[in-house]
Design a protein around this motif. Structure first.
Motif, PDB file in Angstrom:
ATOM      1  N   ALA A   1       7.414   5.836  -4.446  1.00  0.00           N
ATOM      2  CA  ALA A   1       7.048   4.621  -5.187  1.00  0.00           C
ATOM      3  C   ALA A   1       7.813   3.460  -4.568  1.00  0.00           C
ATOM      4  CB  ALA A   1       7.370   4.764  -6.660  1.00  0.00           C
ATOM      5  N   ILE A   2       7.099   2.512  -3.993  1.00  0.00           N
ATOM      6  CA  ILE A   2       7.714   1.468  -3.174  1.00  0.00           C
ATOM      7  C   ILE A   2       7.411   0.104  -3.768  1.00  0.00           C
ATOM      8  CG2 ILE A   2       7.769   0.445  -0.866  1.00  0.00           C
ATOM      9  CD1 ILE A   2       6.483   3.246   0.016  1.00  0.00           C
ATOM     10  N   THR A   3       8.434  -0.744  -3.864  1.00  0.00           N
ATOM     11  CA  THR A   3       8.208  -2.138  -4.222  1.00  0.00           C
ATOM     12  C   THR A   3       8.284  -2.991  -2.970  1.00  0.00           C
ATOM     13  OG1 THR A   3       8.997  -4.043  -5.493  1.00  0.00           O
ATOM     14  CG2 THR A   3      10.664  -2.394  -4.850  1.00  0.00           C
ATOM     15  N   TYR A   4       7.274  -3.856  -2.805  1.00  0.00           N
ATOM     16  CA  TYR A   4       7.250  -4.794  -1.690  1.00  0.00           C
ATOM     17  C   TYR A   4       7.688  -6.183  -2.150  1.00  0.00           C
ATOM     18  CZ  TYR A   4       4.309  -1.019   0.065  1.00  0.00           C
ATOM     19  OH  TYR A   4       3.818   0.226   0.422  1.00  0.00           O
ATOM     20  N   ASN A   5       7.819  -6.349  -3.462  1.00  0.00           N
ATOM     21  CA  ASN A   5       8.252  -7.619  -4.038  1.00  0.00           C
ATOM     22  C   ASN A   5       9.177  -7.297  -5.227  1.00  0.00           C
ATOM     23  OD1 ASN A   5       8.458 -10.042  -5.526  1.00  0.00           O
ATOM     24  ND2 ASN A   5       6.480 -10.769  -4.742  1.00  0.00           N
ATOM     25  N   PRO A   6      10.475  -7.117  -4.955  1.00  0.00           N
ATOM     26  CA  PRO A   6      11.407  -6.704  -6.018  1.00  0.00           C
ATOM     27  C   PRO A   6      11.540  -7.702  -7.167  1.00  0.00           C
ATOM     28  CG  PRO A   6      12.340  -6.295  -3.853  1.00  0.00           C
ATOM     29  CD  PRO A   6      11.106  -7.111  -3.635  1.00  0.00           C
ATOM     30  N   GLU A   7      11.132  -8.952  -6.933  1.00  0.00           N
ATOM     31  CA  GLU A   7      11.192  -9.918  -8.036  1.00  0.00           C
ATOM     32  C   GLU A   7      10.120  -9.609  -9.073  1.00  0.00           C
ATOM     33  OE1 GLU A   7      10.607 -14.710  -8.874  1.00  0.00           O
ATOM     34  OE2 GLU A   7      11.007 -14.006  -6.831  1.00  0.00           O
TER      35      GLU A   7
ATOM     36  N   LYS B   1      -5.426   5.455   0.858  1.00  0.00           N
ATOM     37  CA  LYS B   1      -4.428   6.034   1.755  1.00  0.00           C
ATOM     38  C   LYS B   1      -3.047   6.067   1.101  1.00  0.00           C
ATOM     39  CE  LYS B   1      -6.859   4.486   5.928  1.00  0.00           C
ATOM     40  NZ  LYS B   1      -6.741   3.675   7.187  1.00  0.00           N
ATOM     41  N   PRO B   2      -2.134   6.858   1.633  1.00  0.00           N
ATOM     42  CA  PRO B   2      -0.768   6.894   1.084  1.00  0.00           C
ATOM     43  C   PRO B   2      -0.040   5.569   1.324  1.00  0.00           C
ATOM     44  CG  PRO B   2      -1.214   8.829   2.449  1.00  0.00           C
ATOM     45  CD  PRO B   2      -2.334   7.862   2.693  1.00  0.00           C
ATOM     46  N   CYS B   3       1.012   5.366   0.552  1.00  0.00           N
ATOM     47  CA  CYS B   3       1.853   4.180   0.709  1.00  0.00           C
ATOM     48  C   CYS B   3       2.589   4.230   2.046  1.00  0.00           C
ATOM     49  CB  CYS B   3       2.881   4.111  -0.419  1.00  0.00           C
ATOM     50  SG  CYS B   3       2.185   4.233  -2.076  1.00  0.00           S
ATOM     51  N   GLY B   4       2.953   3.046   2.545  1.00  0.00           N
ATOM     52  CA  GLY B   4       3.694   2.958   3.793  1.00  0.00           C
ATOM     53  C   GLY B   4       4.668   1.798   3.749  1.00  0.00           C
TER      54      GLY B   4
ATOM     55  N   GLY C   1       2.249  -3.053   2.146  1.00  0.00           N
ATOM     56  CA  GLY C   1       1.203  -2.802   1.162  1.00  0.00           C
ATOM     57  C   GLY C   1      -0.140  -2.494   1.783  1.00  0.00           C
ATOM     58  N   GLU C   2      -0.401  -3.036   2.963  1.00  0.00           N
ATOM     59  CA  GLU C   2      -1.691  -2.821   3.622  1.00  0.00           C
ATOM     60  C   GLU C   2      -1.884  -1.370   4.051  1.00  0.00           C
ATOM     61  OE1 GLU C   2      -4.018  -5.167   3.568  1.00  0.00           O
ATOM     62  OE2 GLU C   2      -2.502  -6.255   2.428  1.00  0.00           O
ATOM     63  N   ASP C   3      -0.799  -0.612   4.168  1.00  0.00           N
ATOM     64  CA  ASP C   3      -0.913   0.777   4.619  1.00  0.00           C
ATOM     65  C   ASP C   3      -1.717   1.638   3.641  1.00  0.00           C
ATOM     66  OD1 ASP C   3       0.595   0.482   7.001  1.00  0.00           O
ATOM     67  OD2 ASP C   3       2.447   0.558   5.840  1.00  0.00           O
ATOM     68  N   ALA C   4      -1.828   1.212   2.386  1.00  0.00           N
ATOM     69  CA  ALA C   4      -2.571   1.989   1.389  1.00  0.00           C
ATOM     70  C   ALA C   4      -4.078   1.904   1.564  1.00  0.00           C
ATOM     71  CB  ALA C   4      -2.183   1.538  -0.023  1.00  0.00           C
ATOM     72  N   GLY C   5      -4.536   1.075   2.500  1.00  0.00           N
ATOM     73  CA  GLY C   5      -5.967   0.996   2.760  1.00  0.00           C
ATOM     74  C   GLY C   5      -6.741   0.299   1.646  1.00  0.00           C
ATOM     75  N   PRO C   6      -8.074   0.366   1.687  1.00  0.00           N
ATOM     76  CA  PRO C   6      -8.906  -0.290   0.676  1.00  0.00           C
ATOM     77  C   PRO C   6      -8.956   0.506  -0.624  1.00  0.00           C
ATOM     78  CG  PRO C   6     -10.288   0.869   2.239  1.00  0.00           C
ATOM     79  CD  PRO C   6      -8.883   1.015   2.739  1.00  0.00           C
ATOM     80  N   HIS C   7      -9.663  -0.046  -1.582  1.00  0.00           N
ATOM     81  CA  HIS C   7      -9.848   0.640  -2.863  1.00  0.00           C
ATOM     82  C   HIS C   7     -10.663   1.927  -2.689  1.00  0.00           C
ATOM     83  CE1 HIS C   7      -9.619  -3.447  -5.200  1.00  0.00           C
ATOM     84  NE2 HIS C   7      -8.510  -3.158  -4.550  1.00  0.00           N
ATOM     85  N   PHE C   8     -10.331   2.918  -3.500  1.00  0.00           N
ATOM     86  CA  PHE C   8     -11.219   4.070  -3.636  1.00  0.00           C
ATOM     87  C   PHE C   8     -12.549   3.586  -4.204  1.00  0.00           C
ATOM     88  CE2 PHE C   8     -13.192   6.840  -6.770  1.00  0.00           C
ATOM     89  CZ  PHE C   8     -13.465   7.971  -6.022  1.00  0.00           C
ATOM     90  N   GLN C   9     -13.659   4.097  -3.655  1.00  0.00           N
ATOM     91  CA  GLN C   9     -14.990   3.825  -4.186  1.00  0.00           C
ATOM     92  C   GLN C   9     -15.763   5.136  -4.283  1.00  0.00           C
ATOM     93  OE1 GLN C   9     -16.583   0.802  -1.472  1.00  0.00           O
ATOM     94  NE2 GLN C   9     -15.980  -0.814  -2.917  1.00  0.00           N
TER      95      GLN C   9
ATOM     96  N   LYS D   1      -5.446   8.344  -2.622  1.00  0.00           N
ATOM     97  CA  LYS D   1      -4.096   8.818  -2.329  1.00  0.00           C
ATOM     98  C   LYS D   1      -2.987   8.014  -2.997  1.00  0.00           C
ATOM     99  CE  LYS D   1      -5.071  12.143   0.636  1.00  0.00           C
ATOM    100  NZ  LYS D   1      -4.704  13.540   0.386  1.00  0.00           N
ATOM    101  N   SER D   2      -3.310   6.826  -3.517  1.00  0.00           N
ATOM    102  CA  SER D   2      -2.236   5.980  -4.023  1.00  0.00           C
ATOM    103  C   SER D   2      -2.711   5.051  -5.135  1.00  0.00           C
ATOM    104  CB  SER D   2      -1.622   5.152  -2.891  1.00  0.00           C
ATOM    105  OG  SER D   2      -2.599   4.322  -2.291  1.00  0.00           O
ATOM    106  N   PHE D   3      -1.725   4.473  -5.831  1.00  0.00           N
ATOM    107  CA  PHE D   3      -1.948   3.490  -6.894  1.00  0.00           C
ATOM    108  C   PHE D   3      -1.183   2.233  -6.497  1.00  0.00           C
ATOM    109  CE2 PHE D   3       0.068   1.617 -10.700  1.00  0.00           C
ATOM    110  CZ  PHE D   3      -1.055   1.164 -11.370  1.00  0.00           C
ATOM    111  N   VAL D   4      -1.897   1.104  -6.447  1.00  0.00           N
ATOM    112  CA  VAL D   4      -1.301  -0.149  -5.974  1.00  0.00           C
ATOM    113  C   VAL D   4      -1.314  -1.192  -7.082  1.00  0.00           C
ATOM    114  CG1 VAL D   4      -1.531  -2.062  -4.320  1.00  0.00           C
ATOM    115  CG2 VAL D   4      -1.899   0.300  -3.571  1.00  0.00           C
ATOM    116  N   ILE D   5      -0.185  -1.873  -7.259  1.00  0.00           N
ATOM    117  CA  ILE D   5      -0.070  -2.987  -8.208  1.00  0.00           C
ATOM    118  C   ILE D   5      -0.204  -4.293  -7.436  1.00  0.00           C
ATOM    119  CG2 ILE D   5       1.443  -4.167  -9.846  1.00  0.00           C
ATOM    120  CD1 ILE D   5       2.744  -1.475 -10.448  1.00  0.00           C
ATOM    121  N   HIS D   6      -1.078  -5.186  -7.946  1.00  0.00           N
ATOM    122  CA  HIS D   6      -1.345  -6.475  -7.315  1.00  0.00           C
ATOM    123  C   HIS D   6      -0.787  -7.622  -8.157  1.00  0.00           C
ATOM    124  CE1 HIS D   6      -4.372  -5.045  -4.271  1.00  0.00           C
ATOM    125  NE2 HIS D   6      -4.400  -4.017  -5.112  1.00  0.00           N
ATOM    126  N   GLU D   7      -0.791  -8.816  -7.563  1.00  0.00           N
ATOM    127  CA  GLU D   7      -0.110  -9.952  -8.194  1.00  0.00           C
ATOM    128  C   GLU D   7      -0.936 -10.662  -9.263  1.00  0.00           C
ATOM    129  OE1 GLU D   7       0.880 -12.915  -5.344  1.00  0.00           O
ATOM    130  OE2 GLU D   7      -1.123 -13.009  -4.465  1.00  0.00           O
TER     131      GLU D   7
END
Length: 209
Positions: free
Chosen positions: A68-74, A115-118, A121-129, A179-185
């Protein structure tokens, strides 16, 4: 007497044989109900149910092996937490997310990604469809919508906690594109040309659905 006994035994055997055809004899089981296979438990006759899949993780800055990775700790502080569950019943999938310790009183967008996290944030690829859009990036509402994708937007309370649930007929069995769950702004857009977009990727969690 022997002849009479033999006739009596034969009669009992005949009765038992008939009983087997109806409800079993000598402790045998009754035949399956119409439409139910012999090996199918009665509890399954109304549809499938798979045990829930669970993911629980704490966000941290990227490092090798982090789940579980944060790219924006704020906006998604290190030490904040995420719980995900995915359950499939009767052809429907229900996914629930609970977060703790994010920014309070704030809207976030969130989706399942391919895709998995890397490191970014772009490493997770596009949305599952469920049905893939042949055009990338996918911003057509015919594909980028909460029925074809998994949208889990949420609003945090005064403590920075939030929850969301999505239900749909998505099938993740034998697939390799969830493969992953992404939180957006920000909350997810729905209009043509922007459908499915939700701003920058703040955090990512590897997950099983």
């Amino acid at each position: 007497m022997l002849h009479q006994s033999t006739r009596l035994t034969g009669s009992i055997f005949g009765l038992c044989t008939a009983a087997v055809l109806l409800a079993g004899c000598g402790g045998g089981q009754a035949p399956p109900a119409p439409g139910q296979s012999p090996e199918q438990p009665a509890s399954q006759e109304h549809g499938e149910h798979q045990a829930a899949k669970q993911t629980s993780a704490t966000f941290e800055p990227y490092k090798e092996g982090a789940t579980a990775i944060t790219y924006n700790p704020e906006q998604v502080p290190a030490g904040s937490h995420v719980n995900l569950s995915s359950e499939r019943t009767n052809g429907q999938t229900k996914i629930t997310v609970d977060v703790e310790g994010l920014q309070p009183n704030r809207d976030y967008g969130a989706h399942v990604h391919t895709k998995p996290c890397g490191p970014t944030g772009e490493d997770a690829g596009p949305h599952f469809q469920e049905k893939a859009d042949p055009v990338k990036p996918s911003v057509d509402p015919a594909y980028a919508n909460p029925q074809n994708e998994v949208w889990l937007d949420f609003h945090t309370d005064a403590q920075g906690n939030g929850t969301a649930t999505a239900e749909g007929n998505w099938s993740f069995d034998n697939r390799q594109d969830a493969k992953s769950f992404v939180i957006h702004e920000m909350h997810t857009h729905t209009e043509p040309g922007k459908a499915g977009t939700a701003g920058g990727r703040l955090a990512c969690t590897n997950a099983t659905f």
